[in-house]
Design an enzyme around this catalytic site. Structure first.
Site, mmCIF file in Angstrom:
data_model
loop_
_atom_site.group_PDB
_atom_site.id
_atom_site.type_symbol
_atom_site.label_atom_id
_atom_site.label_comp_id
_atom_site.label_asym_id
_atom_site.label_seq_id
_atom_site.Cartn_x
_atom_site.Cartn_y
_atom_site.Cartn_z
ATOM 1 N N LYS A 13 0.735 -1.535 0.097
ATOM 2 C CA LYS A 13 0.289 -0.245 0.042
ATOM 3 C C LYS A 13 0.947 1.239 -0.623
ATOM 4 C CE LYS A 13 -2.033 -0.938 4.243
ATOM 5 N NZ LYS A 13 -1.632 -2.232 4.535
ATOM 6 N N ARG A 88 -9.439 0.938 9.584
ATOM 7 C CA ARG A 88 -8.927 -0.676 9.397
ATOM 8 C C ARG A 88 -9.404 -1.560 10.174
ATOM 9 N NH1 ARG A 88 -2.556 0.082 9.028
ATOM 10 N NH2 ARG A 88 -1.898 -1.586 9.918
ATOM 11 N N ARG A 127 11.113 -5.882 5.470
ATOM 12 C CA ARG A 127 11.323 -5.007 5.104
ATOM 13 C C ARG A 127 12.222 -3.360 6.172
ATOM 14 N NH1 ARG A 127 5.653 -2.392 5.079
ATOM 15 N NH2 ARG A 127 5.174 -2.843 6.294
ATOM 16 N N ARG A 162 11.523 -2.429 11.661
ATOM 17 C CA ARG A 162 10.535 -1.836 12.230
ATOM 18 C C ARG A 162 9.965 -2.029 13.966
ATOM 19 N NH1 ARG A 162 5.494 -0.439 9.047
ATOM 20 N NH2 ARG A 162 4.170 -0.787 10.368
ATOM 21 N N ARG A 173 -0.380 -9.251 13.802
ATOM 22 C CA ARG A 173 -0.613 -8.102 12.753
ATOM 23 C C ARG A 173 -1.517 -8.946 11.358
ATOM 24 N NH1 ARG A 173 4.194 -4.877 11.325
ATOM 25 N NH2 ARG A 173 2.985 -3.683 9.395
HETATM 26 P P1 AMP Z 1 0.497 0.435 9.269
HETATM 27 O O1 AMP Z 1 2.042 1.252 8.626
HETATM 28 O O2 AMP Z 1 0.005 0.918 8.274
HETATM 29 O O3 AMP Z 1 1.121 -1.068 9.325
HETATM 30 O O4 AMP Z 1 0.607 0.855 10.870
HETATM 31 C C1 AMP Z 1 1.598 0.235 12.047
HETATM 32 C C2 AMP Z 1 0.001 0.276 13.121
HETATM 33 O O5 AMP Z 1 0.093 1.304 13.432
HETATM 34 C C3 AMP Z 1 -0.633 -0.781 13.485
HETATM 35 O O6 AMP Z 1 -0.460 -1.829 13.660
HETATM 36 C C4 AMP Z 1 -1.887 -0.350 13.687
HETATM 37 O O7 AMP Z 1 -1.400 -0.276 15.184
HETATM 38 C C5 AMP Z 1 -1.231 1.222 14.262
HETATM 39 N N1 AMP Z 1 -2.172 2.062 13.134
HETATM 40 C C6 AMP Z 1 -1.958 1.808 11.386
HETATM 41 N N2 AMP Z 1 -2.630 2.570 11.745
HETATM 42 C C7 AMP Z 1 -3.798 2.376 11.816
HETATM 43 C C8 AMP Z 1 -6.004 2.795 11.761
HETATM 44 N N3 AMP Z 1 -6.366 2.742 10.679
HETATM 45 N N4 AMP Z 1 -6.470 1.815 12.654
HETATM 46 C C9 AMP Z 1 -5.834 1.690 14.063
HETATM 47 N N5 AMP Z 1 -4.441 1.674 14.274
HETATM 48 C C10 AMP Z 1 -4.310 1.739 13.104
#
Ligand code: AMP
Length: 215
Positions: A13, A88, A127, A162, A173
């Site tokens: 994404k 999400r 990554r 990360r 996740r």
């Molecule tokens: P990402 O980089 O999109 O994988 O997001 C990393 C982490 O941020 C996720 O595992 C969640 O803990 C939190 N996060 C990001 N976007 C959201 C969202 N829209 N709703 C809830 N938690 C989020």
């Protein structure tokens, strides 16, 4: 363009969003990037979000909607936006629908990037991400490493794994994705907004989006 990018963690994404910004000036809005920036800056939001993120759990919907309500009204969203990692949950999708109706904004579509699980697992474990919250460039130790190991090509900051990309957090996740986020595919299908793209190459995803939007 005004798009939602759906897909499991590691589906691409972020990469697709960054490529799309070059087409018509739409901005990438990544809730993950915003939250990581807040954690590093030690803000109230960051303190509230940090424990959820480390475990690979979702941050509460109210915190996310607070961020997005402000972010979508910023002037740079006028040319369009690419929502990366938001919504999400069904509750976030419902709240987004109400928010966009209130702001008089119409979405073009929700693109689901569908990538096989083996590819996702391989990508997430390999990554690496730039630690600078303003940059957060994405690398991959196998397919696109930085020119100098551990150093970001763009800003010179350290390139790190990360904290939520350990094996335990990744598997959590992915489970969270299946339970809470995958149902959004059906949600946007019902809304008549879904474009499903099964492709592992970001170029193929971009081509499918451009074809659908006639760009
Ligand atoms: P990402 O980089 O999109 O994988 O997001 C990393 C982490 O941020 C996720 O595992 C969640 O803990 C939190 N996060 C990001 N976007 C959201 C969202 N829209 N709703 C809830 N938690 C989020």
């Amino acid at each position: 363009m005004k798009l939602i990018l759906l897909g499991a963690p590691g589906a691409g994404k972020g990469t697709v969003a960054k490529m799309l910004t070059k087409i018509d000036g739409a901005v990438q809005i990544s809730t993950g990037d915003i939250l990581r920036g807040a954690v590093q800056a030690g803000t109230e939001l960051g303190k509230e979000a940090e424990a959820y993120m480390k475990r690979g759990d979702l941050v509460p919907d109210e915190l996310i909607m607070g961020i997005m309500e402000k972010r979508l009204q910023a002037p740079d969203c006028e040319k369009g936006f690419l929502l990366d990692g938001f919504p999400r949950t069904i509750a976030q999708a419902d709240a987004l629908k109400a928010l966009l109706a209130r702001l008089g904004i119409e979405l073009d579509m929700a693109v689901n990037i569908d990538v096989p699980r083996e590819v996702i697992l391989d990508r997430l474990t390999t990554r690496r991400t730039c630690a600078n919250p303003k940059c957060q460039a994405i690398y991959n130790v196998k397919s696109s490493p930085p020119k100098q190991e551990g150093v970001c090509d763009k800003c010179g900051s350290p390139v790190v794994q990360r904290e939520d990309e350990t094996e335990a957090a990744i598997s959590h996740r992915l489970q969270t994705y299946s339970e809470k986020t995958a149902p959004l595919i059906g949600f946007y299908e019902k809304e008549g907004l879904l474009l499903n793209v099964s492709a592992t190459s970001s170029d193929a995803v971009i081509a499918a989006i451009q074809a659908k939007l006639g760009l």
